[in-house]
Motif scaffolding. Sequence first.
Motif, PDB file in Angstrom:
ATOM      1  N   LEU A 373       5.519  53.607  36.784  1.00  0.00           N
ATOM      2  CA  LEU A 373       6.074  52.788  35.710  1.00  0.00           C
ATOM      3  C   LEU A 373       6.996  53.570  34.782  1.00  0.00           C
ATOM      4  O   LEU A 373       7.934  53.007  34.222  1.00  0.00           O
ATOM      5  N   LEU A 374       6.766  54.866  34.631  1.00  0.00           N
ATOM      6  CA  LEU A 374       7.656  55.660  33.794  1.00  0.00           C
ATOM      7  C   LEU A 374       8.984  55.939  34.498  1.00  0.00           C
ATOM      8  O   LEU A 374      10.012  56.090  33.850  1.00  0.00           O
ATOM      9  N   ASN A 375       8.950  55.999  35.822  1.00  0.00           N
ATOM     10  CA  ASN A 375      10.183  56.237  36.575  1.00  0.00           C
ATOM     11  C   ASN A 375      10.937  54.953  36.900  1.00  0.00           C
ATOM     12  O   ASN A 375      12.163  54.979  37.024  1.00  0.00           O
ATOM     13  N   TYR A 376      10.207  53.843  37.040  1.00  0.00           N
ATOM     14  CA  TYR A 376      10.856  52.570  37.379  1.00  0.00           C
ATOM     15  C   TYR A 376      10.190  51.457  36.566  1.00  0.00           C
ATOM     16  O   TYR A 376       9.292  50.768  37.034  1.00  0.00           O
ATOM     17  N   PRO A 377      10.618  51.280  35.304  1.00  0.00           N
ATOM     18  CA  PRO A 377       9.916  50.368  34.402  1.00  0.00           C
ATOM     19  C   PRO A 377      10.281  48.895  34.535  1.00  0.00           C
ATOM     20  O   PRO A 377       9.690  48.057  33.862  1.00  0.00           O
ATOM     21  N   TYR A 378      11.267  48.561  35.375  1.00  0.00           N
ATOM     22  CA  TYR A 378      11.744  47.183  35.421  1.00  0.00           C
ATOM     23  C   TYR A 378      11.033  46.352  36.489  1.00  0.00           C
ATOM     24  O   TYR A 378      10.672  46.863  37.547  1.00  0.00           O
ATOM     25  N   ALA A 379      10.896  45.071  36.202  1.00  0.00           N
ATOM     26  CA  ALA A 379      10.214  44.153  37.117  1.00  0.00           C
ATOM     27  C   ALA A 379      11.208  43.568  38.118  1.00  0.00           C
ATOM     28  O   ALA A 379      11.356  42.356  38.245  1.00  0.00           O
ATOM     29  N   ASN A 380      11.896  44.439  38.825  1.00  0.00           N
ATOM     30  CA  ASN A 380      12.872  43.996  39.818  1.00  0.00           C
ATOM     31  C   ASN A 380      12.214  43.718  41.156  1.00  0.00           C
ATOM     32  O   ASN A 380      11.102  44.173  41.431  1.00  0.00           O
ATOM     33  N   GLN A 381      12.947  43.005  42.002  1.00  0.00           N
ATOM     34  CA  GLN A 381      12.563  42.832  43.392  1.00  0.00           C
ATOM     35  C   GLN A 381      13.658  43.433  44.270  1.00  0.00           C
ATOM     36  O   GLN A 381      14.780  43.649  43.827  1.00  0.00           O
ATOM     37  N   LEU A 382      13.309  43.668  45.510  1.00  0.00           N
ATOM     38  CA  LEU A 382      14.232  44.327  46.434  1.00  0.00           C
ATOM     39  C   LEU A 382      14.874  43.299  47.366  1.00  0.00           C
ATOM     40  O   LEU A 382      14.187  42.436  47.912  1.00  0.00           O
ATOM     41  N   CYS A 383      16.183  43.403  47.512  1.00  0.00           N
ATOM     42  CA  CYS A 383      16.945  42.488  48.364  1.00  0.00           C
ATOM     43  C   CYS A 383      17.616  43.259  49.505  1.00  0.00           C
ATOM     44  O   CYS A 383      17.815  44.471  49.424  1.00  0.00           O
ATOM     45  N   ARG A 384      17.996  42.510  50.555  1.00  0.00           N
ATOM     46  CA  ARG A 384      18.928  43.047  51.537  1.00  0.00           C
ATOM     47  C   ARG A 384      20.183  42.191  51.497  1.00  0.00           C
ATOM     48  O   ARG A 384      20.109  40.959  51.526  1.00  0.00           O
ATOM     49  N   VAL A 385      21.324  42.879  51.396  1.00  0.00           N
ATOM     50  CA  VAL A 385      22.616  42.229  51.204  1.00  0.00           C
ATOM     51  C   VAL A 385      23.516  42.544  52.396  1.00  0.00           C
ATOM     52  O   VAL A 385      23.535  43.675  52.882  1.00  0.00           O
ATOM     53  N   LYS A 386      24.257  41.553  52.838  1.00  0.00           N
ATOM     54  CA  LYS A 386      25.177  41.698  53.972  1.00  0.00           C
ATOM     55  C   LYS A 386      26.597  41.894  53.441  1.00  0.00           C
ATOM     56  O   LYS A 386      27.119  41.060  52.697  1.00  0.00           O
ATOM     57  N   LEU A 387      27.227  43.017  53.837  1.00  0.00           N
ATOM     58  CA  LEU A 387      28.551  43.370  53.335  1.00  0.00           C
ATOM     59  C   LEU A 387      29.424  43.910  54.464  1.00  0.00           C
ATOM     60  O   LEU A 387      28.919  44.466  55.440  1.00  0.00           O
ATOM     61  N   THR A 388      30.716  43.772  54.311  1.00  0.00           N
ATOM     62  CA  THR A 388      31.636  44.470  55.202  1.00  0.00           C
ATOM     63  C   THR A 388      31.809  45.905  54.689  1.00  0.00           C
ATOM     64  O   THR A 388      31.518  46.203  53.523  1.00  0.00           O
TER      65      THR A 388
END
Length: 518
Positions: A373-388
């Motif tokens: 929690l001290l290194n990553y305090p945000y309540a984010n989620q992980l996505c996979r994104v498709k890009l060229t």
Amino acid sequence: MKLVFLHSSDTHGFLLPTDYQDKNDCDAPFSLSRVSSVIKAEREKYGADHVVVTDSGDCLQGSPLASYAHSTGDYADLAIFTEAYNKVGYDARCLGNHDFNFGLDYLTYYIDNNRAPMINDNVLDEETNVPAFGREYTIIEKNGVKIGILGITTQYIPHWEPKENIAGLKFVSAFERIKHYAKILRPQVDVLAVMYHGGFESDPVSGKATEPHRGENEGYKILTEIPEIDVFLTGHQHRRLNVVTRDTAIVQPGYRGEAVAKVILEIDDQTKKIKKMSTELIDTKNYEPDPEIVDIVKPLDERTQKWLDRPLAKLSEPAPIENAMKGRIEGAPFINLLQQMQLWFTKADISATAVMSEKAKGFGKEVTMRDVLLNYPYANQLCRVKLTGKQLRHIIEHSAGFLKKNSDGTISFIDRWIKPKPMLYHFDVFYPVEYEADLSKPEGQRLTKLTLHGKPIKDDQIYHLAVNNYRAMGGGFYPEYSMDKIEFTLDKDYVQMFTEYLTHADVKVDTKKNYRFY
């Protein structure tokens, strides 16, 4: 007579004076408990009938205490959390974007058990177009002066939140709603105040643009085009701001309860017109924590401290980051470990992440909840994104634009990402691509190397990128990201992911540096 506004914002669940780095240190120069002591002292100084107390959100998320209260699944813990804010004695409040992080059921309980009126003008029911919760405004009277209070939040929340956290809601322009309600409320009151969980897209005095005008922050537009406002009580940007301009008193009290913003209005006793206005910031470090807040929170804090020291995993070797600033520019084992984890969960080709905390130290051989929690305090989620490949190049080029080469050859961040508010959580680095950027070249032409597994990135080839949902949905002013490029979002937070990843096998931390700025 004097009318005084006292304003807090962005306390982010830091109810007690600790940053949770050390369980024995409870003397940090911030916290809601110190905010409460300031407010008590100011009420005693001026008299309660001369003081209006407000807050503009981001209370439910951000501290380990807030994470623990949510993690238990027991609303009795949220009730403790809520009661601490109730004890301050706010006259009116509005919500912030991070108050939506834990979903609508959690938020609804919080709103329903909040004793202060929650003012909400621009989060609407998508079917009826009326405010989805709270009330449009409140009018309070202090010593014969009628004060109207409006409340708004940044309309950008759908760019950051998973759909289930904002289901059935419609977020509209803060500017448009205040423009509408100010005309209704102004004739009814002597003083019109606006609470805004949002900040300024341009400097409020000079008008110079400080960020792209994309709607996240509409403060300057509100200030310059809605003259009915007397007092502008802002937040979101974590800035320390107090100024009077265009006959409007503007304040923003920083982060984690480090300050209480104060507006003093001198009002004519007969006409009730404002004769003079001034602003200041009261540093809370000079005030002892309010014992009433401490008594409410202490049992929850004690359980949080035990939870934080719970071991999650053991590493065969540490994954440190010497300091956040150096790690961003030069790389660090902890950053690589985070990228490795994102790739493992998404099976993506490439990963992108930022260093999320200025106090990030990475992991030792034993990893606890406190470390995560001290290194990553945000309540984010992980996505996979498709890009060229071309889109990926644009994204990495944008990130290189955060940096400059100094006359002595050192690399540092350009001022706009440090002042008026540090925003280095927007600076992403990428892995396992190997890339180099020549900072003497014009922006957009800086990448001199961009390869993946020894092969150049091809403009027309499809690549899959692991990145958090905040960035994938447009956070940070990056090019190319958009909702339609998101392939999937994991239903896990970063604590869950670290726990699962670090215990699935003996993780080998990659210590190689894969990028260089020169």
